[in-house]
Structures are given as structure tokens and as C-alpha cells.
Motif scaffolding. Sequence first.
Motif, mmCIF file in Angstrom:
data_model
loop_
_atom_site.group_PDB
_atom_site.id
_atom_site.type_symbol
_atom_site.label_atom_id
_atom_site.label_comp_id
_atom_site.label_asym_id
_atom_site.label_seq_id
_atom_site.Cartn_x
_atom_site.Cartn_y
_atom_site.Cartn_z
ATOM 1 N N LEU A 1 0.829 -1.211 0.000
ATOM 2 C CA LEU A 1 0.000 0.000 0.000
ATOM 3 C C LEU A 1 0.859 1.255 0.000
ATOM 4 O O LEU A 1 0.584 2.222 -0.717
ATOM 5 C CB LEU A 1 -0.919 0.005 1.229
ATOM 6 C CG LEU A 1 -2.099 -0.962 1.215
ATOM 7 C CD1 LEU A 1 -2.792 -0.958 2.573
ATOM 8 C CD2 LEU A 1 -3.080 -0.592 0.123
ATOM 9 N N ILE A 2 1.912 1.247 0.812
ATOM 10 C CA ILE A 2 2.792 2.412 0.895
ATOM 11 C C ILE A 2 3.490 2.646 -0.438
ATOM 12 O O ILE A 2 3.607 3.784 -0.910
ATOM 13 C CB ILE A 2 3.820 2.226 2.035
ATOM 14 C CG1 ILE A 2 3.102 2.227 3.383
ATOM 15 C CG2 ILE A 2 4.881 3.330 1.994
ATOM 16 C CD1 ILE A 2 3.986 1.815 4.548
ATOM 17 N N VAL A 3 3.934 1.563 -1.068
ATOM 18 C CA VAL A 3 4.579 1.686 -2.377
ATOM 19 C C VAL A 3 3.609 2.283 -3.394
ATOM 20 O O VAL A 3 3.959 3.186 -4.159
ATOM 21 C CB VAL A 3 5.094 0.313 -2.869
ATOM 22 C CG1 VAL A 3 5.558 0.405 -4.315
ATOM 23 C CG2 VAL A 3 6.232 -0.177 -1.976
ATOM 24 N N GLU A 4 2.364 1.801 -3.401
ATOM 25 C CA GLU A 4 1.370 2.318 -4.343
ATOM 26 C C GLU A 4 1.118 3.805 -4.123
ATOM 27 O O GLU A 4 0.918 4.564 -5.072
ATOM 28 C CB GLU A 4 0.064 1.545 -4.209
ATOM 29 C CG GLU A 4 0.123 0.135 -4.773
ATOM 30 C CD GLU A 4 -1.220 -0.573 -4.707
ATOM 31 O OE1 GLU A 4 -2.173 -0.003 -4.138
ATOM 32 O OE2 GLU A 4 -1.308 -1.697 -5.226
ATOM 33 N N ARG A 5 1.122 4.226 -2.864
ATOM 34 C CA ARG A 5 0.823 5.631 -2.561
ATOM 35 C C ARG A 5 1.975 6.568 -2.880
ATOM 36 O O ARG A 5 1.762 7.726 -3.249
ATOM 37 C CB ARG A 5 0.450 5.771 -1.077
ATOM 38 C CG ARG A 5 -0.873 5.133 -0.717
ATOM 39 C CD ARG A 5 -1.185 5.271 0.768
ATOM 40 N NE ARG A 5 -2.421 4.561 1.094
ATOM 41 C CZ ARG A 5 -2.987 4.550 2.301
ATOM 42 N NH1 ARG A 5 -2.423 5.209 3.293
ATOM 43 N NH2 ARG A 5 -4.101 3.877 2.504
ATOM 44 N N TYR A 6 3.213 6.107 -2.728
ATOM 45 C CA TYR A 6 4.339 7.037 -2.771
ATOM 46 C C TYR A 6 5.404 6.742 -3.829
ATOM 47 O O TYR A 6 6.339 7.531 -3.984
ATOM 48 C CB TYR A 6 5.005 7.104 -1.387
ATOM 49 C CG TYR A 6 4.149 7.809 -0.380
ATOM 50 C CD1 TYR A 6 4.049 9.203 -0.379
ATOM 51 C CD2 TYR A 6 3.409 7.098 0.557
ATOM 52 C CE1 TYR A 6 3.251 9.871 0.537
ATOM 53 C CE2 TYR A 6 2.599 7.754 1.473
ATOM 54 C CZ TYR A 6 2.526 9.133 1.458
ATOM 55 O OH TYR A 6 1.722 9.783 2.361
ATOM 56 N N GLN A 7 5.268 5.638 -4.554
ATOM 57 C CA GLN A 7 6.322 5.302 -5.508
ATOM 58 C C GLN A 7 6.513 6.378 -6.574
ATOM 59 O O GLN A 7 7.639 6.836 -6.816
ATOM 60 C CB GLN A 7 6.029 3.961 -6.181
ATOM 61 C CG GLN A 7 7.153 3.529 -7.126
ATOM 62 C CD GLN A 7 6.933 2.125 -7.655
ATOM 63 O OE1 GLN A 7 5.803 1.682 -7.818
ATOM 64 N NE2 GLN A 7 8.013 1.417 -7.920
ATOM 65 N N ASN A 8 5.450 6.781 -7.235
ATOM 66 C CA ASN A 8 5.575 7.775 -8.307
ATOM 67 C C ASN A 8 6.139 9.095 -7.783
ATOM 68 O O ASN A 8 6.961 9.747 -8.435
ATOM 69 C CB ASN A 8 4.223 8.017 -8.970
ATOM 70 C CG ASN A 8 3.771 6.828 -9.801
ATOM 71 O OD1 ASN A 8 4.572 5.984 -10.183
ATOM 72 N ND2 ASN A 8 2.478 6.758 -10.075
ATOM 73 N N GLU A 9 5.694 9.475 -6.596
ATOM 74 C CA GLU A 9 6.151 10.727 -6.001
ATOM 75 C C GLU A 9 7.648 10.677 -5.710
ATOM 76 O O GLU A 9 8.391 11.626 -5.990
ATOM 77 C CB GLU A 9 5.358 10.971 -4.716
ATOM 78 C CG GLU A 9 5.638 12.304 -4.051
ATOM 79 C CD GLU A 9 4.726 12.552 -2.861
ATOM 80 O OE1 GLU A 9 5.143 13.306 -1.968
ATOM 81 O OE2 GLU A 9 3.606 12.002 -2.828
ATOM 82 N N LEU A 10 8.111 9.563 -5.148
ATOM 83 C CA LEU A 10 9.522 9.440 -4.823
ATOM 84 C C LEU A 10 10.380 9.316 -6.077
ATOM 85 O O LEU A 10 11.483 9.876 -6.138
ATOM 86 C CB LEU A 10 9.746 8.236 -3.905
ATOM 87 C CG LEU A 10 9.276 8.422 -2.461
ATOM 88 C CD1 LEU A 10 9.352 7.109 -1.703
ATOM 89 C CD2 LEU A 10 10.098 9.492 -1.759
#
Length: 201
Positions: A32-41
Motif C-alpha cells: 500500500l505504501i509503495v502504491e501511494r508514494y512510488q511515483n512521487e519518490l
Amino acid sequence: MSSANGDLPGYGDSDTQVMERLRDGDDDALTLIVERYQNELVGYFYHHCWDQLTAEDLAQTVFIKLYRARARYQITAKLRTYLYRIAHNAWIDHLRRQRHHASLDAEIGPDGLRLRDCLSDGKNSDPGDVGHQSYLRRRIQEAVERLPEGQRDVFVLANNQDMRYQEISEVLGIPEGTVKSRMHSAVRRLRSELTDLVEDY
């Protein structure tokens, strides 16, 4: 077994709830964390190195470090801020290993020209002028890369990651007044280096 997107258990949980689940041993929470923040990071690292593969690798490194440090997560820390602290340290480690700049020829996405919001008076060039757009990208990339490291960190977090000064202060571990001062210096220096672009807009 995990499924994609909204099928994941706890998909609607807050960041804090998801991080608590990860800390308590629920590996689905990391997905879930990867889905939420991957593109942003990936975007954060991309605006530092201008290389998509490097940006993706560094973003992956952040999630690995987050997972390894999950037991030390404090509920009082905002997850986004916590992730960017890890990302900032990962970038510093990367620079120590790679004492060279990534190619300035890499293509950048639509957000890559957001510096023009700071530099221009609102006028626009012909969006169909591909050669001019490429020239702008090159000039902006070079100018941002020449910023002193502290100014570049603040500028990228504020301009490309839409962070408020208070959040940047927490990520970098410096006073908010220092963030403001560095941002002011960065914009002033970029305006000076890109004077001819300012005049064109």
C-alpha cells in the motif's frame, strides 16, 4: 496473498494506520505504501539526477530502508515526511558513491518545466516549438544542477514535490528560517542565470 489497488486489505487506512500495520508485521501494508508514494519518490529523485532508471532504483531503496526500519517508526512522525528523510539520506549516499552527474540529455516529464512558474511573468512560448522546449529543459536542468547542494535540496522539495517550508524543515532537519533563506537564494540565483529566459516569457 496481496491483490492490486483497492482490493488490498486496509486500502482506505490512513498512512499512520498502514505504517502501524507494517510495524506489526503485515507485509501487505508495504504494498500500500509503495502504491501511494512510488511515483512521487521517483519524481523526487528524477529531478535530482534526470535519469529514470536511477530514480526508480533509488525509490526502491527508500522502501527497502523503510521496511528494515519499520520497528523504529514513531507514530508522531508523518509518513510522507519520514519517507523523504530516508529519500534525502539515500540521495546523499548515492552522491557519495557516484561522483559524477547523470546525463543532462534525459527527457523530463511535464513537471520538469515548472521552474518557469518561478522565472516567468506568465507569458508562454509556442507549445509546438519542440526545439525551443528542448533548449529550455537543458538550460533549466543545468541551472538547477549548479545550485549549491543545500539550495538544490530545498528547491526540488518545494518546487517539484509541493512541500511547505515546515515540512522541508522536518525532512532536512534544518530550521524553517534556513529553508526560506535557501529557497530565496536558489530562486535569485536561478533568475540571474536564466535572465534571458525570463525576458523571453
